[in-house]
Scaffold this motif. Structure first.
Motif, PDB file in Angstrom:
ATOM      1  N   ALA A   1       0.808  -1.058  -0.134  1.00 42.01           N
ATOM      2  CA  ALA A   1       0.039   0.153   0.035  1.00 42.01           C
ATOM      3  C   ALA A   1       0.713   1.426   0.061  1.00 42.01           C
ATOM      4  CB  ALA A   1      -0.815  -0.024   1.418  1.00 42.01           C
ATOM      5  N   GLY A   2       2.161   0.978   0.327  1.00 37.75           N
ATOM      6  CA  GLY A   2       2.933   2.327   0.269  1.00 37.75           C
ATOM      7  C   GLY A   2       2.720   3.179   1.540  1.00 37.75           C
TER       8      GLY A   2
ATOM      9  N   ASN B   1      -9.825   0.789  12.410  1.00 38.17           N
ATOM     10  CA  ASN B   1     -10.947   1.565  12.147  1.00 38.17           C
ATOM     11  C   ASN B   1     -10.889   3.017  12.543  1.00 38.17           C
ATOM     12  OD1 ASN B   1     -12.984   1.874  10.125  1.00 38.17           O
ATOM     13  ND2 ASN B   1     -14.713   1.533  11.653  1.00 38.17           N
ATOM     14  N   HIS B   2      -9.693   3.487  12.671  1.00 37.61           N
ATOM     15  CA  HIS B   2      -9.351   4.877  13.378  1.00 37.61           C
ATOM     16  C   HIS B   2      -9.768   5.868  12.479  1.00 37.61           C
ATOM     17  CE1 HIS B   2      -7.209   8.156  15.312  1.00 37.61           C
ATOM     18  NE2 HIS B   2      -7.301   7.384  16.372  1.00 37.61           N
ATOM     19  N   PRO B   3     -10.408   6.859  13.011  1.00 37.41           N
ATOM     20  CA  PRO B   3     -11.310   7.885  12.261  1.00 37.41           C
ATOM     21  C   PRO B   3     -10.099   8.867  11.470  1.00 37.41           C
ATOM     22  CG  PRO B   3     -11.474   8.336  14.507  1.00 37.41           C
ATOM     23  CD  PRO B   3     -10.955   6.965  14.290  1.00 37.41           C
ATOM     24  N   SER B   4      -8.924   8.915  11.837  1.00 40.54           N
ATOM     25  CA  SER B   4      -7.717   9.658  11.534  1.00 40.54           C
ATOM     26  C   SER B   4      -7.219   9.318  10.325  1.00 40.54           C
ATOM     27  CB  SER B   4      -6.507   9.921  12.527  1.00 40.54           C
ATOM     28  OG  SER B   4      -5.800   8.389  12.497  1.00 40.54           O
ATOM     29  N   VAL B   5      -7.587   8.203   9.709  1.00 42.17           N
ATOM     30  CA  VAL B   5      -7.093   7.670   8.385  1.00 42.17           C
ATOM     31  C   VAL B   5      -8.091   8.438   7.200  1.00 42.17           C
ATOM     32  CG1 VAL B   5      -6.492   5.801   6.855  1.00 42.17           C
ATOM     33  CG2 VAL B   5      -6.219   5.801   9.483  1.00 42.17           C
ATOM     34  N   VAL B   6      -7.550   8.938   6.324  1.00 42.25           N
ATOM     35  CA  VAL B   6      -8.333   9.585   5.136  1.00 42.25           C
ATOM     36  C   VAL B   6      -9.006   8.441   4.164  1.00 42.25           C
ATOM     37  CG1 VAL B   6      -7.133  11.685   5.165  1.00 42.25           C
ATOM     38  CG2 VAL B   6      -6.354   9.717   3.775  1.00 42.25           C
ATOM     39  N   PRO B   7     -10.271   8.637   3.561  1.00 41.84           N
ATOM     40  CA  PRO B   7     -10.658   7.518   2.904  1.00 41.84           C
ATOM     41  C   PRO B   7      -9.478   6.854   1.661  1.00 41.84           C
ATOM     42  CG  PRO B   7     -12.159   9.336   2.974  1.00 41.84           C
ATOM     43  CD  PRO B   7     -10.803   9.671   3.565  1.00 41.84           C
ATOM     44  N   GLU B   8      -8.846   7.840   1.067  1.00 38.47           N
ATOM     45  CA  GLU B   8      -7.833   7.266   0.304  1.00 38.47           C
ATOM     46  C   GLU B   8      -6.812   6.251   0.518  1.00 38.47           C
ATOM     47  OE1 GLU B   8      -8.586  10.589   0.665  1.00 38.47           O
ATOM     48  OE2 GLU B   8      -9.703  11.044  -0.989  1.00 38.47           O
ATOM     49  N   THR B   9      -6.134   6.407   1.691  1.00 42.90           N
ATOM     50  CA  THR B   9      -5.461   5.937   2.351  1.00 42.90           C
ATOM     51  C   THR B   9      -6.115   4.460   2.689  1.00 42.90           C
ATOM     52  OG1 THR B   9      -4.121   7.623   3.143  1.00 42.90           O
ATOM     53  CG2 THR B   9      -3.378   5.528   4.062  1.00 42.90           C
ATOM     54  N   ARG B  10      -7.184   4.408   3.567  1.00 41.68           N
ATOM     55  CA  ARG B  10      -7.898   3.375   3.936  1.00 41.68           C
ATOM     56  C   ARG B  10      -8.126   2.442   2.758  1.00 41.68           C
ATOM     57  NH1 ARG B  10     -11.775   5.769   5.775  1.00 41.68           N
ATOM     58  NH2 ARG B  10     -10.993   5.513   8.198  1.00 41.68           N
ATOM     59  N   ARG B  11      -8.555   2.949   1.578  1.00 44.28           N
ATOM     60  CA  ARG B  11      -8.855   2.405   0.409  1.00 44.28           C
ATOM     61  C   ARG B  11      -7.634   1.601  -0.270  1.00 44.28           C
ATOM     62  NH1 ARG B  11     -12.963  -0.131  -0.583  1.00 44.28           N
ATOM     63  NH2 ARG B  11     -11.684  -1.860  -0.677  1.00 44.28           N
ATOM     64  N   ALA B  12      -6.719   2.411  -0.115  1.00 40.83           N
ATOM     65  CA  ALA B  12      -5.284   1.740  -0.473  1.00 40.83           C
ATOM     66  C   ALA B  12      -4.959   0.486   0.285  1.00 40.83           C
ATOM     67  CB  ALA B  12      -4.151   2.923  -0.527  1.00 40.83           C
ATOM     68  N   VAL B  13      -4.901   0.521   1.466  1.00 48.41           N
ATOM     69  CA  VAL B  13      -4.586  -0.412   2.399  1.00 48.41           C
ATOM     70  C   VAL B  13      -5.625  -1.871   2.164  1.00 48.41           C
ATOM     71  CG1 VAL B  13      -4.571  -1.119   5.064  1.00 48.41           C
ATOM     72  CG2 VAL B  13      -3.656   1.101   4.303  1.00 48.41           C
ATOM     73  N   ARG B  14      -6.770  -1.302   2.320  1.00 45.25           N
ATOM     74  CA  ARG B  14      -7.720  -2.525   1.802  1.00 45.25           C
ATOM     75  C   ARG B  14      -7.523  -3.241   0.621  1.00 45.25           C
ATOM     76  NH1 ARG B  14     -13.677  -0.246   4.497  1.00 45.25           N
ATOM     77  NH2 ARG B  14     -12.672  -0.306   6.567  1.00 45.25           N
ATOM     78  N   ASP B  15      -7.326  -2.522  -0.338  1.00 41.59           N
ATOM     79  CA  ASP B  15      -6.710  -3.075  -1.782  1.00 41.59           C
ATOM     80  C   ASP B  15      -5.601  -3.852  -1.446  1.00 41.59           C
ATOM     81  OD1 ASP B  15      -8.878  -1.804  -2.876  1.00 41.59           O
ATOM     82  OD2 ASP B  15      -7.756  -0.245  -3.964  1.00 41.59           O
ATOM     83  N   ALA B  16      -4.860  -3.435  -0.788  1.00 39.05           N
ATOM     84  CA  ALA B  16      -3.462  -4.080  -0.655  1.00 39.05           C
ATOM     85  C   ALA B  16      -3.797  -5.484   0.060  1.00 39.05           C
ATOM     86  CB  ALA B  16      -2.472  -3.640   0.136  1.00 39.05           C
ATOM     87  N   MET B  17      -4.588  -5.326   1.091  1.00 40.45           N
ATOM     88  CA  MET B  17      -5.264  -6.771   1.868  1.00 40.45           C
ATOM     89  C   MET B  17      -5.871  -7.602   1.006  1.00 40.45           C
ATOM     90  SD  MET B  17      -6.720  -4.761   5.345  1.00 40.45           S
ATOM     91  CE  MET B  17      -7.586  -6.045   6.120  1.00 40.45           C
TER      92      MET B  17
END
Length: 336
Positions: free
Chosen positions: A11-12, A24-40
C-alpha cells in the motif's frame, strides 16, 4: 501467508497506518484506507487479533439486527457491514426482527448473552424499553438509518429528502399530490413534505394520503394485498392524484406495476418518487432519494469502535440527493 508488513509495503504506507486501518481509526483519510484495503485483498491478508488493539475479552462478533432482508436496502446495508467487519478481522452475525418489538427485544437479549463486541441496529419501539438495560451492559451500540434518543445514530436527513421530493413535484407542475407511508416510521418525512407543499399554497387531499401500519409494509405475507387496495383506489380516478411519494423502492415498484396493469401510465398519469435508491430503483428507473450506504456503514463502525467515553449521544444525519429518472418526469431525448 501475508503479514502486516507485506500489506504496508504493497500500500506504500507504514505498518502503523495499516494498524490504524485495522482498528477503524477515524484519522485515516478515505484514500489511504482504500489503498490499504486493496492491498489486503490483493495479498489475501486476514487480520489477526494480535494486529488489532483489544481491551479485555473480545469475541470478534459484531451483531447486526435489521427489520428484514426482503427490502434490498437492508441487503445492501448488510453487505457493506460485512465488508467493513472483514477488514478489521471480525465476524458479522445477522438477525431480523420483522418489525416485531417483542422479537426485537428477545434477539438483542440473546445476542448480548452470546458475548458480542458491538451492536449495529435498526430498532423497533423495543429500543425505548431496553435502552437503560442495554446501556448498562456497556456494549457499544450504533443505530443506523434512524435517529435515536438513546444511542449514537447515523442516518440520512429524512426531512430534507422529503422536501426535495416536494420541490421536484412543485417544479414539474403537480398540484394533486399524495403519499404512501408507514405509521411510526415515516411521520417525520411526511411532515416535512406536507409543510413544503402547503407552503406553496397547494392543498393536500386526505383521500390521497395512505398510511400503512408499522411493519405491515415489509411483511412477506400481506404486503401485496395492502398495496393492491391502494392501487384500486388510485386507479378508480374518483380522486385525481398526479404525484405520489412512496416510502421505499419495493413498494414503489409494486405500485408502478399495479397501476400499469390498470392502464395508467407512469409518469404521465401519476408521477412516483420513492426512498433508498436501491438496485431496484436503478434497474426500474424509479426516481428515488439516495441512501449513502457505504458512508452510513463506515460511520456506524467508527461509533462502535470508539472506546472513548462520551458524555453525550452523537447523532449524524447525512444529506441525500434526489436521483431523477423516468418514474417522475418524461425525458425527451433528441438525437442529431
Amino acid at each position: 501467508m501475508a503479514s502486516i508488513k507485506d500489506v504496508a509495503k504493497k500500500a506504500g504506507v507504514s505498518t502503523a497506518t495499516v494498524s490504524r486501518v485495522l482498528n477503524n481509526h477515524p484519522s485515516v483519510v478515505p484514500e489511504t484506507r482504500r489503498a490499504v484495503r486493496d492491498a489486503m485483498d490483493y495479498l489475501c491478508y486476514v487480520p489477526h487479533k494480535s494486529a488489532i488493539q483489544l481491551s479485555g475479552k473480545c469475541s470478534g462478533l459484531i451483531a447486526v439486527v435489521l427489520p428484514n432482508l426482503v427490502n434490498p436496502h437492508f441487503c445492501e446495508l448488510l453487505t457493506t457491514f460485512e465488508e467493513e467487519a472483514r477488514y478489521i478481522g471480525k465476524t458479522v452475525i445477522v438477525k431480523t426482527h420483522q418489525n416485531q418489538a417483542q422479537q426485537d427485544k428477545q434477539i438483542v437479549h440473546t445476542l448480548i448473552g452470546m458475548g458480542i463486541d458491538s451492536l449495529l441496529w435498526v430498532p423497533t419501539e423495543a429500543e425505548a424499553e431496553i435502552a437503560q438495560w442495554l446501556t448498562a451492559t456497556h456494549i457499544p451500540v450504533a443505530v443506523v438509518t434512524q435517529v435515536s434518543r438513546f444511542f449514537n445514530s447515523v442516518s440520512i436527513d429524512q426531512s430534507k429528502g422529503a422536501e426535495k421530493i416536494a420541490d421536484h413535484f412543485i417544479q414539474t407542475g403537480h398540484t394533486a399530490l399524495g403519499f404512501i407511508a408507514q405509521e411510526g416510521v415515516d411521520n417525520r418525512k411526511v411532515s416535512a413534505w406536507s409543510k413544503k407543499i402547503t407552503g406553496h399554497g397547494i392543498a393536500l387531499n386526505p383521500q390521497n394520503q395512505f398510511w400503512i401500519a408499522k411493519g405491515e409494509g415489509e411483511k412477506i405475507s400481506g404486503h401485496i394485498s395492502i398495496l393492491d387496495d391502494i392501487i384500486e383506489k388510485l386507479a378508480s380516478r374518483k380522486t385525481v392524484c398526479t404525484g405520489l411519494m412512496i416510502y421505499n423502492d419495493v413498494a414503489a415498484s409494486y405500485i408502478i406495476d399495479g397501476l400499469n396493469a390498470k392502464g395508467l401510465c407512469i409518469p404521465q398519469d401519476i408521477a412516483i418518487i420513492s426512498f433508498d435508491n436501491t438496485l431496484l430503483a436503478q434497474t426500474k428507473k424509479i426516481t428515488s432519494i439516495t441512501q449513502p450506504i457505504n458512508e452510513i456503514a463506515h460511520l456506524a463502525f467508527q461509533m462502535v469502535n470508539n472506546q472513548n467515553k462520551q458524555e453525550s449521544i452523537e447523532m449524524i444525519e447525512i444529506d441525500s440527493r434526489l436521483i431523477i429518472r423516468d418514474s417522475s418526469i418524461t425525458l425527451n431525448i433528441t438525437t442529431l
